[in-house]
Design an enzyme around this catalytic site. Structure first.
Site, mmCIF file in Angstrom:
data_model
loop_
_atom_site.group_PDB
_atom_site.id
_atom_site.type_symbol
_atom_site.label_atom_id
_atom_site.label_comp_id
_atom_site.label_asym_id
_atom_site.label_seq_id
_atom_site.Cartn_x
_atom_site.Cartn_y
_atom_site.Cartn_z
ATOM 1 N N ALA A 211 17.959 -49.413 68.887
ATOM 2 C CA ALA A 211 18.291 -47.987 68.984
ATOM 3 C C ALA A 211 17.805 -47.259 67.735
ATOM 4 O O ALA A 211 17.100 -47.845 66.911
ATOM 5 C CB ALA A 211 19.799 -47.822 69.128
ATOM 6 N N ASN A 212 18.124 -45.993 67.604
ATOM 7 C CA ASN A 212 17.808 -45.260 66.375
ATOM 8 C C ASN A 212 18.978 -44.341 66.046
ATOM 9 O O ASN A 212 19.957 -44.289 66.768
ATOM 10 C CB ASN A 212 16.490 -44.481 66.525
ATOM 11 C CG ASN A 212 16.581 -43.475 67.643
ATOM 12 O OD1 ASN A 212 17.358 -42.543 67.597
ATOM 13 N ND2 ASN A 212 15.783 -43.676 68.698
ATOM 14 N N ARG A 213 18.856 -43.614 64.931
ATOM 15 C CA ARG A 213 20.007 -42.881 64.401
ATOM 16 C C ARG A 213 20.215 -41.499 64.997
ATOM 17 O O ARG A 213 21.066 -40.749 64.528
ATOM 18 C CB ARG A 213 19.861 -42.716 62.885
ATOM 19 C CG ARG A 213 19.936 -44.019 62.136
ATOM 20 C CD ARG A 213 19.936 -43.766 60.646
ATOM 21 N NE ARG A 213 19.715 -45.000 59.918
ATOM 22 C CZ ARG A 213 20.659 -45.900 59.713
ATOM 23 N NH1 ARG A 213 21.890 -45.694 60.155
ATOM 24 N NH2 ARG A 213 20.388 -47.003 59.065
ATOM 25 N N SER A 214 19.454 -41.111 66.013
ATOM 26 C CA SER A 214 19.626 -39.768 66.576
ATOM 27 C C SER A 214 21.042 -39.606 67.147
ATOM 28 O O SER A 214 21.533 -40.477 67.866
ATOM 29 C CB SER A 214 18.597 -39.547 67.686
ATOM 30 O OG SER A 214 18.932 -38.389 68.403
ATOM 31 N N ALA A 277 14.963 -38.657 70.594
ATOM 32 C CA ALA A 277 14.241 -39.612 69.745
ATOM 33 C C ALA A 277 13.989 -40.842 70.613
ATOM 34 O O ALA A 277 14.772 -41.797 70.625
ATOM 35 C CB ALA A 277 15.084 -39.962 68.531
#
Ligand code: C5P
Length: 402
Positions: A211-214, A277
């Site tokens: 995943a990512n931090r969005s 994102a």
């Protein structure tokens, strides 16, 4: 005339910010509102009844025990015969009374007696605003359903001090009044918009993902602002902890491929704003079962495959929306990268923002963006993500409607 014939009961309490209430009266009346002014005793130390009454072109009410007024209108009728009660400035004293149900003058009695929405614009010294008792009262009022705008950060009118305590500007208050009474103009009525927001989760196996931090804060704010401007909005959201915005159709997805499918199924549309994102890669063959730790200490090696570029797909689609907007989250060479992205992705506008860790933008509430189009570059100052959304919607309306 977004407030045509709306009756705003304006309570002016005693603080130096009362000078801004004079301008506020003008701004409300410019939009067609009828302003019924009520002043506290302390307010009269800062602005005169004459000035308030002249600008409002209306009698100023001040006295709970005025025989004349009570025969004429009465404080209960005053409290009800309006569309909104606006308290600007709301002082620590009046907020304290409101939070505790005290009613020893006309303003506080009206606030107890009214069944209309109440919007307050607090203004006080920053030390007073951060005082625990004031914070307690402010939270109590919010949970009682009182709406609040500000206070804002900045220089205090009395000079020499800065911090949070400044009353919101008259135009900001007017915009909030329009929002509350839902009378803001709807330039995008009849237009369809698709917005993507949040991260995507790309599975490794049934329990693990990349995943990512969005956080989705900016994308959700844009979807909400488009809906407020009258657009018919579909928000395709990755996994976020935010509530679905009001008045928006929300499709929840996890993977980039699901996001692409959901977006394409919503075409045709007039506007696409791709804020998500999206993960650039997914695990090529995600395991159908949980990958077990091996006894000999060997570790899994993940093969990646490229994800579809949703913005690029939409930007070059035969059903391409009239306006395609992408975001560019960059940590360096922000504008150069954004310009290159315009052509590569077939976008009309790229909103570039610096997401280097020191900006705290990822997951934060504020944003500093640069708008890159074929006409040039526009740098916006730092503002809340809600304000970025609002301003972007104004740009969208302008581009779409000329
Ligand atoms: O190429 P980059 O990821 O920097 O581009 C960002 C823009 O492209 C954003 O608007 C994002 O929503 C969109 N994007 C997309 N699909 C991808 C990657 C990015 O829609 N696979």
């Amino acid at each position: 005339m977004t407030l045509k014939d709306k009756r705003i009961l304006l309570i002016i309490a005693g603080g130096i910010a009362a000078y801004k209430s004079l301008d506020l009266i003008r701004r409300l009346r410019e939009r067609g509102a009828v302003v019924i002014p009520v002043m506290t005793r302390a307010a009269e130390e800062f602005v005169t009844q004459l000035a308030v009454g002249a600008l409002a072109a209306h009698k100023v009410h001040t006295d709970l025990f005025s025989r004349e007024d009570e025969i004429d209108v009465g404080h209960i009728r005053l409290a009800r015969d309006c569309d909104l009660v606006l308290v600007a400035p709301a002082t620590a004293d009046l907020m304290g009374k409101m939070a505790n149900g005290l009613a020893n003058d006309l303003a506080s009695t009206i606030l107890l007696a009214t069944d209309r929405p109440v919007l307050m614009a607090p203004a006080m010294n920053p030390k007073m605003w951060s005082n625990l008792a004031v914070s307690r009262n402010a939270s109590q009022l919010l949970s009682d359903g009182v709406r609040c705008i500000g206070p804002m950060r900045g220089e205090m009118a009395e000079g020499g001090e800065a911090g949070t305590g400044r009353m919101a500007e008259p135009l900001e208050i007017v915009a909030e009044v329009e929002k509350l009474l839902d009378t803001a103009s709807k330039p995008l009525a009849g237009r369809k918009a698709i917005v993507t927001s949040g991260p995507t989760h790309e599975p490794i196996d049934p329990v693990r993902y990349i995943a990512n931090r969005s956080s989705g804060t900016q994308g959700h704010a844009i979807a909400a602002a488009l809906a407020r401007a009258g657009a018919d909005v579909t928000l395709v959201s990755g996994p976020v902890t935010l509530a679905d915005p009001a008045g928006v159709k929300v499709i929840h997805i996890e993977r980039a491929e699901e996001m692409r499918d959901a977006v394409l199924a919503e075409l045709p549309a007039d506007i696409a704003v791709m804020v998500a994102a999206v993960a650039d890669w997914r695990v090529a063959s995600a395991s159908g079962e949980k990958i077990k730790k091996s006894a000999d200490g060997s570790v899994p090696i993940l093969q990646f495959a490229e994800n579809p570029d949703i913005l690029k797909t939409v930007g070059h689609h035969e059903k391409r929306p009239k306006l395609v907007i992408g975001f560019a989250a960059e940590t360096n060479d922000i504008e150069t990268n954004a310009r290159a992205k315009l052509d590569r992705k077939g976008a009309d506008l790229i909103v570039a923002n610096d997401v280097s860790p020191e900006t705290g933008i990822m997951g934060g509430k504020r944003n500093t963006v640069t708008i890159v189009s074929r006409d040039g570059i526009e740098r916006w100052p730092e503002m809340s993500k809600d304000d970025v959304a609002q301003k972007l919607v104004a740009v969208i309306a302008e581009k779409l409607l000329g």
